[in-house]
Enzyme design. Sequence first.
Site, PDB file in Angstrom:
ATOM      1  N   ASP A  65       0.842  -1.195   0.000  1.00 39.24           N
ATOM      2  CA  ASP A  65       0.000   0.000   0.000  1.00 39.24           C
ATOM      3  C   ASP A  65       0.877   1.245   0.000  1.00 39.24           C
ATOM      4  OD1 ASP A  65      -2.103  -1.733   0.264  1.00 39.24           O
ATOM      5  OD2 ASP A  65      -2.375  -1.392   2.408  1.00 39.24           O
ATOM      6  N   LYS A 102      -4.600   2.289  -1.844  1.00 37.19           N
ATOM      7  CA  LYS A 102      -5.140   2.447  -0.496  1.00 37.19           C
ATOM      8  C   LYS A 102      -4.674   3.739   0.151  1.00 37.19           C
ATOM      9  CE  LYS A 102      -7.353  -1.476  -0.497  1.00 37.19           C
ATOM     10  NZ  LYS A 102      -6.987  -1.866  -1.867  1.00 37.19           N
ATOM     11  N   MET A 105      -7.397   7.742  10.459  1.00 34.11           N
ATOM     12  CA  MET A 105      -8.078   8.247   9.254  1.00 34.11           C
ATOM     13  C   MET A 105      -9.188   9.228   9.614  1.00 34.11           C
ATOM     14  SD  MET A 105      -8.199   4.586   7.225  1.00 34.11           S
ATOM     15  CE  MET A 105      -8.605   3.653   8.715  1.00 34.11           C
TER      16      MET A 105
END
Length: 473
Positions: free
Chosen positions: A247, A269, A382
């Site tokens: 990723d 990602k 996130m």
Amino acid sequence: MQYLPIFTKLDDKPVLVVGGGDVALRKCRAFLKARAAVTLIAPEFCDELIALADSNEIALIKAYFNEQHLDGMMLVIAATDLEDVNAQVFELANARNIFVNVVDDQPKCSFIFPSIVDRDPITIAISSAGTAPVLARRLREKLETLIPQHIGPLATLVGSFRDKVKQRFKHFSDRRQFWESVFDSSVVSKVQSGDTISATEQLEQLLDTKPEPEGEVYVIGAGPGDPELLTLKALQLMQQADIVVYDYLVSDEIMDLVRRDADLVCVGKRLGDHSVAQEDTNQMLVDFAKQGKKVCRIKGGDPFIYGRGGEEIQILAANKISYQIVPGITAAAGCSAYAGIPLTHRDHAQAIQFITGHCKKEGQELDWQSLAKPNQTLAIYMGVIKSPHIQAQLLKYGRGADTPVAIIENGTRKDQRVVTGKLGELADLIERHSVISPALLIIGEVASLHEQLHWFGEKAQTSSFAQPITGVA
């Protein structure tokens, strides 16, 4: 080449150590590990040597050294504090063509002790010919991190099959090809996991059938970015992979450590930019493994903490693909530590909750009433984009506007940045400081400790993982 590197079998061979102190004890233990018959000569002996003699592991002669003590000896060590005695041992032993070593006196050594990486029966010896022992030791330390512990049991297992393989394959090239296939098979991972019975059974099967390539997937957590935070197992498996599926969150420094000739496949990602759908990534892992490939699926942080590792493992299990899972240091642990923020503290937080700000679209709303309780730490992954919503919900359910917050951007990496403030200004802080992902939000009283405990990023960091080994004396 100043010294010829050889490995000497010392089982029951007579060796002499002149000396009775700590250095003599250290050399004595090395000889005992090689199963030598050890005799020590000195006027006095330390307690540890006396204990070894009492248990009949060594012989002690309480006397001053003389030439007769060399009779019948194969190797001799001089380990006294007296230069004239050490010189005498060297001269007399050398005259008899007996290998002799005077500790810390390289000119008076016909043999020297290397730095050793011991994975019995695999032994790796490193020597600087006595000129730079600290450099040799540092090389050994680096090799210790690269040579897995299961190499010894693996060598023992395959060694027990040598005669069978010679009977089965008459030509050297056929035997070499067979062993290559063994070391590319799951025999290795079975030994690594301690299942030597299954490994032995599989070796027997491989002898009777033409081996087919056997695929396997390693799902590896790479940590938050600093390559020194990789586990040893992660590094070892990264070096074995035929294909590496990675990723964007995996740092360039970590990607530099994968096997040089491995194929690299990026599946994206990054927030707002999934270049490969998760379902396609899952199928990719299955397809590569069915082709007989060793696949390293490497993820930032830990694969089982907001890394979708569970989803990928479910697909592998459903397709009967062999796999290993290697945990990594998750962002909350790594980034908070590098920011000097303890996630729990007796005076500030007795609980911690890991939260993701990025759920499935049909996902259930978070339990904000529980999350808004005081004296706990929230580590939010996130959460940059959703920060206005996070801020509003926590305030709505009772978390104080003056609750300390920290925003850690690129945590553990050279460009780490930490922005601190209060919960009531969280969204404004992110916008004002142009915070970008990857960034971790820490909300709670512990965030106030950053100013007191911060340590990383104040000065140039020297990574011992990447530190050059030249120029060391």
